[in-house]
Design an enzyme around this catalytic site. Structure first.
Site, mmCIF file in Angstrom:
data_model
loop_
_atom_site.group_PDB
_atom_site.id
_atom_site.type_symbol
_atom_site.label_atom_id
_atom_site.label_comp_id
_atom_site.label_asym_id
_atom_site.label_seq_id
_atom_site.Cartn_x
_atom_site.Cartn_y
_atom_site.Cartn_z
ATOM 1 N N ASP A 34 -1.397 -34.977 -3.903
ATOM 2 C CA ASP A 34 -0.962 -33.862 -4.775
ATOM 3 C C ASP A 34 -1.393 -34.124 -6.213
ATOM 4 O O ASP A 34 -0.759 -34.897 -6.929
ATOM 5 C CB ASP A 34 0.565 -33.714 -4.700
ATOM 6 C CG ASP A 34 0.993 -33.007 -3.436
ATOM 7 O OD1 ASP A 34 1.882 -33.514 -2.734
ATOM 8 O OD2 ASP A 34 0.430 -31.924 -3.145
ATOM 9 N N ASP A 179 3.033 -26.271 3.262
ATOM 10 C CA ASP A 179 3.278 -27.375 2.339
ATOM 11 C C ASP A 179 4.516 -27.156 1.464
ATOM 12 O O ASP A 179 4.540 -26.263 0.623
ATOM 13 C CB ASP A 179 2.042 -27.524 1.433
ATOM 14 C CG ASP A 179 2.169 -28.663 0.462
ATOM 15 O OD1 ASP A 179 1.299 -28.788 -0.412
ATOM 16 O OD2 ASP A 179 3.145 -29.436 0.546
HETATM 17 C C1 DX5 Z 1 4.435 -29.676 -4.189
HETATM 18 C C2 DX5 Z 1 3.391 -30.403 -3.337
HETATM 19 C C3 DX5 Z 1 3.881 -30.723 -1.959
HETATM 20 C C4 DX5 Z 1 5.130 -31.595 -1.956
HETATM 21 C C5 DX5 Z 1 5.584 -31.815 -0.538
HETATM 22 O O1 DX5 Z 1 3.818 -29.157 -5.338
HETATM 23 O O2 DX5 Z 1 2.224 -29.627 -3.219
HETATM 24 O O3 DX5 Z 1 2.834 -31.358 -1.226
HETATM 25 O O4 DX5 Z 1 4.834 -32.836 -2.560
HETATM 26 O O5 DX5 Z 1 6.685 -32.687 -0.598
HETATM 27 P P1 DX5 Z 1 8.064 -32.312 0.155
HETATM 28 O O6 DX5 Z 1 7.726 -32.380 1.625
HETATM 29 O O7 DX5 Z 1 8.997 -33.388 -0.295
HETATM 30 O O8 DX5 Z 1 8.436 -30.925 -0.280
HETATM 31 ZN ZN ZN Z 2 0.780 -30.400 -1.778
#
Ligand code: DX5
Ligand code: ZN
Length: 220
Positions: A34, A179
C-alpha cells in the site's frame, strides 16, 4: 479458487522481518504493497513500502501486488517498476484525462507488468468500463483508501456484483480484487459478489494464527 493478497500496511516495523516471514509461510499468494504519498491520501508510506519491497524481494519469491494511492502516478510507477512487481494498480480518481490513464496503462504494460485500476467507494463502477479491455484487474475499494483496520462499507459489495455481471456479459478476462476491512466473517459476501482476489491486512496480521486465518479467508 480465491487468492489472498496480504496487506502489509499495518505491520509493526520492529516486527517486520518476523511478520513477513510468517505471512509467507501462512500461504498467502501476494504481498499487497500500500503506497501512499500524503497527497492522494493523508498518510505517506512510500519510504516504508520501498524498504519492505527491497526486503521481500531479497527473502521471498512471492509476487508483489502494488497499490498506488498517489497523485503523481507516473513517477511512482517508475519507482516501483524497480521491484519487478506482478501488478501495479493506480487509482482512476488520480487521472485527469483518458489520455493520461492510457499513458499509465501503457507505461506499466511496456515493462511487462500487469495493470490494475482501483476505484474508491464513491466512484461509480461504470466509470471504469472503457478501460477494462486494456487492463488485468479492477481493485474495488471496500473502505475509503488511506488506512488499515477500517470496517468494510456494505454498499461496495453491490459494486463488485455489478462489475462481475458486466465482466461476464462482455466475456472479459479480468481479476476482481476487493480491498479493505475484509475478514473471515464477511469474506464469503465479497467472494459471492464476484471478487477472486481478496486483500486482507489487519484480519490476518492481528490474528493469533496467520495460517489458520488465511485458510478461513480461502474456505469460508
Ligand atoms: C487501505 C489499503 C488497504 C488496507 C487493507 O487504504 O488500500 O489495502 O491496508 O487493510 P485492512 O484489511 O486492515 O483493511
Ligand atoms: Zn490496498
Amino acid at each position: 479458487m480465491v487468492e489472498i493478497s496480504a496487506s502489509i500496511l499495518s505491520i509493526k516495523n520492529e516486527e517486520a522481518i518476523k511478520t513477513l516471514y510468517n505471512l509467507e509461510t501462512a500461504g498467502i499468494n501476494y504481498f499487497h504493497i500500500d503506497v501512499m504519498d500524503g497527497k492522494f491520501v493523508k498518510e505517506n508510506t512510500s519510504d516504508r513500502m520501498i524498504e519492505y519491497c527491497e526486503y521481500i524481494n531479497s527473502i521471498s519469491n512471492l509476487p508483489l501486488d502494488v497499490h498506488l494511492m498517489v497523485d503523481d502516478v507516473k513517477s511512482y510507477i517508475n519507482s516501483f517498476l524497480a521491484f519487478e512487481p506482478n501488478i501495479i494498480t493506480f487509482h482512476l480518481e488520480a487521472g485527469k484525462t483518458k489520455e493520461e490513464i492510457f499513458e499509465w496503462i501503457n507505461l506499466i504494460k511496456e515493462n511487462n507488468v500487469k495493470v490494475g485500476i482501483s476505484i474508491k467507494p464513491n466512484t461509480n463502477i461504470k466509470e471504469i468500463y472503457d478501460y477494462l479491455p486494456f487492463i488485468h484487474m479492477v481493485l474495488v475499494m471496500t473502505v475509503e483508501p488511506g488506512k488499515g483496520g477500517q470496517e468494510l462499507i456494505p454498499d461496495t459489495i453491490e459494486k463488485i456484483k455489478e462489475l462481475d455481471k458486466y465482466v461476464k456479459e462482455n466475456n472479459l478476462e479480468i481479476d476482481i480484487e476487493a480491498d479493505g476491512g475484509i475478514n473471515t466473517e464477511n469474506v464469503s459476501l465479497v467472494k459471492e459478489a464476484g471478487a477472486n482476489i481478496i486483500v486482507s491486512g489487519t484480519a490476518i496480521t492481528a490474528s493469533e494464527n496467520f495460517k489458520e486465518t488465511v485458510e478461513k479467508l480461502i474456505n469460508n
